[in-house]
Design a protein around this motif. Sequence first.
Motif, mmCIF file in Angstrom:
data_model
loop_
_atom_site.group_PDB
_atom_site.id
_atom_site.type_symbol
_atom_site.label_atom_id
_atom_site.label_comp_id
_atom_site.label_asym_id
_atom_site.label_seq_id
_atom_site.Cartn_x
_atom_site.Cartn_y
_atom_site.Cartn_z
ATOM 1 N N ALA A 27 -0.825 -7.827 7.079
ATOM 2 C CA ALA A 27 -2.258 -7.968 8.348
ATOM 3 C C ALA A 27 -2.482 -6.356 9.068
ATOM 4 N N TYR A 28 -3.068 -5.965 9.260
ATOM 5 C CA TYR A 28 -3.875 -5.107 10.707
ATOM 6 C C TYR A 28 -4.363 -3.920 9.563
ATOM 7 N N HIS A 29 -4.679 -3.509 8.883
ATOM 8 C CA HIS A 29 -3.802 -1.989 7.504
ATOM 9 C C HIS A 29 -5.597 -2.343 7.325
ATOM 10 N N SER A 30 -6.887 -3.052 7.511
ATOM 11 C CA SER A 30 -8.424 -2.651 6.890
ATOM 12 C C SER A 30 -9.534 -1.635 7.521
ATOM 13 N N HIS A 31 -9.078 -1.378 8.762
ATOM 14 C CA HIS A 31 -9.649 -0.899 9.928
ATOM 15 C C HIS A 31 -9.345 -0.470 11.250
ATOM 16 N N ILE A 32 -9.690 0.128 11.899
ATOM 17 C CA ILE A 32 -9.415 1.125 13.869
ATOM 18 C C ILE A 32 -7.603 1.587 12.192
ATOM 19 N N LEU A 33 -7.726 2.580 11.687
ATOM 20 C CA LEU A 33 -6.338 3.024 11.696
ATOM 21 C C LEU A 33 -6.457 4.293 12.425
ATOM 22 N N THR A 34 -7.496 4.233 13.166
ATOM 23 C CA THR A 34 -7.374 6.253 14.185
ATOM 24 C C THR A 34 -6.256 6.185 15.261
ATOM 25 N N LYS A 35 -5.901 4.114 15.936
ATOM 26 C CA LYS A 35 -5.418 4.950 16.599
ATOM 27 C C LYS A 35 -3.839 4.207 16.827
ATOM 28 N N THR A 37 -0.309 4.839 14.292
ATOM 29 C CA THR A 37 0.371 5.713 14.086
ATOM 30 C C THR A 37 0.895 5.965 12.828
ATOM 31 N N LYS A 38 1.420 6.684 12.870
ATOM 32 C CA LYS A 38 1.725 7.077 11.388
ATOM 33 C C LYS A 38 2.893 6.481 10.920
ATOM 34 N N LYS A 39 3.882 6.096 11.438
ATOM 35 C CA LYS A 39 4.508 5.546 10.940
ATOM 36 C C LYS A 39 4.424 3.684 10.908
ATOM 37 N N GLN A 40 3.460 2.719 12.037
ATOM 38 C CA GLN A 40 3.278 2.290 11.988
ATOM 39 C C GLN A 40 2.466 1.833 10.584
ATOM 40 N N LYS A 41 1.331 2.325 9.960
ATOM 41 C CA LYS A 41 0.272 2.711 8.855
ATOM 42 C C LYS A 41 1.018 2.456 7.633
ATOM 43 N N ARG A 42 2.313 3.602 7.789
ATOM 44 C CA ARG A 42 3.698 3.406 6.793
ATOM 45 C C ARG A 42 3.692 2.212 6.335
#
Length: 64
Positions: A27-35, A37-42
């Motif tokens: 979850a949490y990978h569809s929007h509000i990605l600017t805040k 971190t790269k590591k978190q998104k990866r």
Amino acid sequence: MPKMKTNSGAKKRFTLTGTGKIKRKHAYHSHILTKKTKKQKRNLTYSALVHKTDAKRIKNLICA
């Protein structure tokens, strides 16, 4: 008696692996990605396995 229907929502969210485990997406990978971190998104891009306590319930939805 009619056949049991597969739950459409579960069909789209989960897949069975060859060994019978259930794969899911994070979850949490569809929007509000600017805040985030790269590591978190990866780390959110990779799939995970459903916990064994939930697996039986989800298998009933998928393999009806």
